[in-house]
Design a protein around this motif. Structure first.
Motif, PDB file in Angstrom:
ATOM      1  N   UNK A 216      24.440 -17.664   3.134  1.00  0.00           N
ATOM      2  CA  UNK A 216      25.697 -17.139   3.682  1.00  0.00           C
ATOM      3  C   UNK A 216      25.409 -16.554   5.056  1.00  0.00           C
ATOM      4  N   UNK A 217      25.968 -17.189   6.067  1.00  0.00           N
ATOM      5  CA  UNK A 217      25.706 -16.751   7.446  1.00  0.00           C
ATOM      6  C   UNK A 217      26.739 -15.741   7.947  1.00  0.00           C
ATOM      7  N   UNK A 218      27.865 -15.686   7.287  1.00  0.00           N
ATOM      8  CA  UNK A 218      28.923 -14.768   7.692  1.00  0.00           C
ATOM      9  C   UNK A 218      29.098 -13.721   6.597  1.00  0.00           C
ATOM     10  N   UNK A 219      28.561 -12.529   6.840  1.00  0.00           N
ATOM     11  CA  UNK A 219      28.616 -11.494   5.801  1.00  0.00           C
ATOM     12  C   UNK A 219      30.021 -10.955   5.596  1.00  0.00           C
ATOM     13  N   UNK A 220      30.949 -11.307   6.477  1.00  0.00           N
ATOM     14  CA  UNK A 220      32.315 -10.809   6.332  1.00  0.00           C
ATOM     15  C   UNK A 220      33.079 -11.549   5.233  1.00  0.00           C
ATOM     16  N   UNK A 221      32.452 -12.578   4.626  1.00  0.00           N
ATOM     17  CA  UNK A 221      33.154 -13.313   3.570  1.00  0.00           C
ATOM     18  C   UNK A 221      33.392 -12.449   2.343  1.00  0.00           C
ATOM     19  N   UNK A 222      32.652 -11.356   2.208  1.00  0.00           N
ATOM     20  CA  UNK A 222      32.826 -10.498   1.041  1.00  0.00           C
ATOM     21  C   UNK A 222      32.191 -11.114  -0.185  1.00  0.00           C
ATOM     22  N   UNK A 223      32.999 -11.489  -1.169  1.00  0.00           N
ATOM     23  CA  UNK A 223      32.482 -12.088  -2.395  1.00  0.00           C
ATOM     24  C   UNK A 223      32.276 -13.591  -2.242  1.00  0.00           C
ATOM     25  N   UNK A 224      31.244 -14.110  -2.925  1.00  0.00           N
ATOM     26  CA  UNK A 224      31.109 -15.555  -3.130  1.00  0.00           C
ATOM     27  C   UNK A 224      30.984 -15.778  -4.629  1.00  0.00           C
ATOM     28  N   UNK A 225      31.506 -16.920  -5.078  1.00  0.00           N
ATOM     29  CA  UNK A 225      31.526 -17.240  -6.507  1.00  0.00           C
ATOM     30  C   UNK A 225      30.773 -18.540  -6.757  1.00  0.00           C
ATOM     31  N   UNK A 226      29.893 -18.515  -7.762  1.00  0.00           N
ATOM     32  CA  UNK A 226      29.192 -19.721  -8.210  1.00  0.00           C
ATOM     33  C   UNK A 226      29.818 -20.149  -9.532  1.00  0.00           C
TER      34      UNK A 226
END
Length: 484
Positions: A216-226
């Motif tokens: 994840x290069x953009x930490x502003x995305x907040x949550x990521x889901x797998x």
């Protein structure tokens, strides 16, 4: 009507004489074989869940009785028998070992030309193509059918393995899936991440494990889901994780207490939780170079360790993958007392936290003795040794009241342990017992000893003797009603 000819392709490993489609009286070429029935199976794949049961049905057209036929289900590729029925009973001699005890015939409609094999406790190895074979006399027909085995495994576990040069690496793992699951990463808005690595392995039972890594290069995305998807069942399991811009290191806010000669843990963790397996970890005293323990490149590094800690420290690494680590110090001694710093570094980013270790030890029980009369009372001395930190001394009378006025002296030996000597002058002989207690202020443990304070008593000087050098006078304290 022209005679019917059928060409049969034999598997290289199966002799023609034992082929399920050929009897011992058959030649390699079947001549004048009239069609009397046709075998049909399901057009769509049959889906079975791991651990459940599957039914593999076939039918005759026209619907004639199959009670006196030979029926056989076998794997299409290997031609090995899954189930065989002949002479109105199951034939187990040729059955493949993996199917033994797991198959049975659904035969309640045999007289209508319908038969099915039930497979119980479905396994991953049951997945694939099957052939059902019906024979009456010299005539036979067969049909193919497909069994799709599917199983939903564990929920995904998602963790941050640490910052990378240009982003944050997040890893998603899951196990126990069949067939090979599909992995998807999504951001908070549901948009898919298309670029990620993915690796699958199979265990001895054929079940799949998967590990997928996303940068994840953009930490502003907040949550990521797998999400892990079973493509046969259309079922998925998912887990989300928050992507921080950085991490912090957290240590216990309260002092850690260790007993002399025992062992102690100095724990620290990163927040948010991420793997510390590939980080540099260091515990040190007042200076960075005063290393108590160093972990780097997944190994203990002993070159910079302070000599007093050599052979006494180890890393508790069971929860490293969750960002928790602790240094164990054995054979705790007085010099271990004090402040420590734990330091976590990943790439060019690092954080640290401070923690305090309070070492404590309970020494000898106090020894109390009367050293003799004073001008205005009786002098009592209390001594003890081997305490840490500096112990607190208290004198009490029989009712528990404290004596406030007494002298006290402390010394330390080469190992840093304290000895104490406290002296009390008892001016009221009616007090009876006095108690000296030695208290460890860290552990709250104390040891005490009481002594009886006698009234005044005199020993008379023998008649004819006068006081002088070497001649005893009053030998002790005077008893009430007597004069010295």
């Amino acid at each position: 009507m022209l005679p019917r000819f059928r060409v049969i392709k034999l598997h290289p490993s199966v002799p023609w004489s034992s082929h399920p489609r050929l009897g011992p009286s058959h030649l390699m070429l079947c001549v004048s074989c009239p069609r009397s029935f046709r075998v049909t199976g399901p057009l769509d794949p049959i889906v079975a869940v791991l651990g459940g049961e599957a039914v593999l049905p076939c039918s005759l057209f026209p619907a004639v009785s199959a009670e006196d036929m030979e029926l056989r289900w076998f794997r299409s590729k290997s031609l090995e028998t899954v189930f065989a029925y002949q002479n109105r009973q199951e034939q187990k001699e040729e059955q493949m070992t993996p199917y033994a005890g797991r198959t049975s015939l659904v035969g309640n409609r045999l007289n209508q030309g319908y038969a099915a094999v039930r497979i119980q406790r479905v396994q991953a190895s049951d997945n694939g193509l099957y052939t059902c074979f019906f024979r009456k006399g010299h005539f036979y027909e067969e049909a193919g059918l497909e069994l799709k085995v599917a199983g939903v495994g564990s929920a995904p576990q998602v963790r941050i393995t640490g910052p990378e040069e240009d982003g944050v690496r997040v890893v998603c793992t899951a196990s126990g899936w069949f067939p090979k699951p599909q992995v998807q990463w999504r951001d908070l808005s549901g948009e898919k991440f298309l670029a990620f690595s993915e690796a699958h392995t199979q265990d001895a039972e054929g079940l799949f494990s998967v590990e997928a890594a996303l940068l994840v290069r953009d930490s502003s995305v907040g949550n990521v889901t797998c999400s892990i998807l079973n493509p046969v069942l259309g079922r998925e399991k998912a887990m989300a994780i928050f992507i921080p811009e950085e991490f912090t290191v957290i240590a216990p806010p309260d002092p850690i207490v260790a007993v002399l000669g025992g062992e102690v843990l100095l724990p620290c963790r990163v927040s948010p939780a991420m793997s510390a397996e590939d980080m540099e970890l260091r515990w040190f005293r007042s200076k960075f170079s005063e290393a108590v323990f160093i972990y780097q490149d997944r190994l203990e590094q002993k070159e910079e360790q302070m000599a007093p800690y050599a052979g006494r420290t180890s890393l508790v690494r069971d929860l490293l993958i969750q960002g928790e680590a602790a240094v164990r110090i054995q054979n705790v001694n007085v010099s271990d007392n004090g402040l420590y710093t734990c330091f976590f570094r990943k790439g060019g980013f690092y954080e640290e936290a401070s923690l305090e270790l309070k070492v404590a030890g309970v020494g000898s029980a106090p020894q109390v003795r009367i050293t003799g009369p004073e001008e205005d009372g009786v002098r009592v001395v209390c001594t003890a040794s081997g305490w840490f930190p500096k112990p607190q001394v208290q004198w009490r009378d029989l009712s528990g009241e404290k004596f406030l006025a007494f002298s006290e002296a402390h010394t330390q030996d080469a190992e840093g342990l304290f000895s104490v000597e406290a002296a009390l002058v008892v001016r009221d002989s009616s007090v009876g017992n006095v108690t000296c207690s030695i208290l460890n202020p860290v552990l709250g443990q104390e040891k005490a000893m009481a002594i009886f304070i006698p009234g005044q008593r005199c020993s008379r000087i023998p008649a004819g003797l006068e006081e002088g050098p070497g001649v005893p006078g009053c030998s002790g304290l005077c008893c009430p009603g007597q004069e010295p």
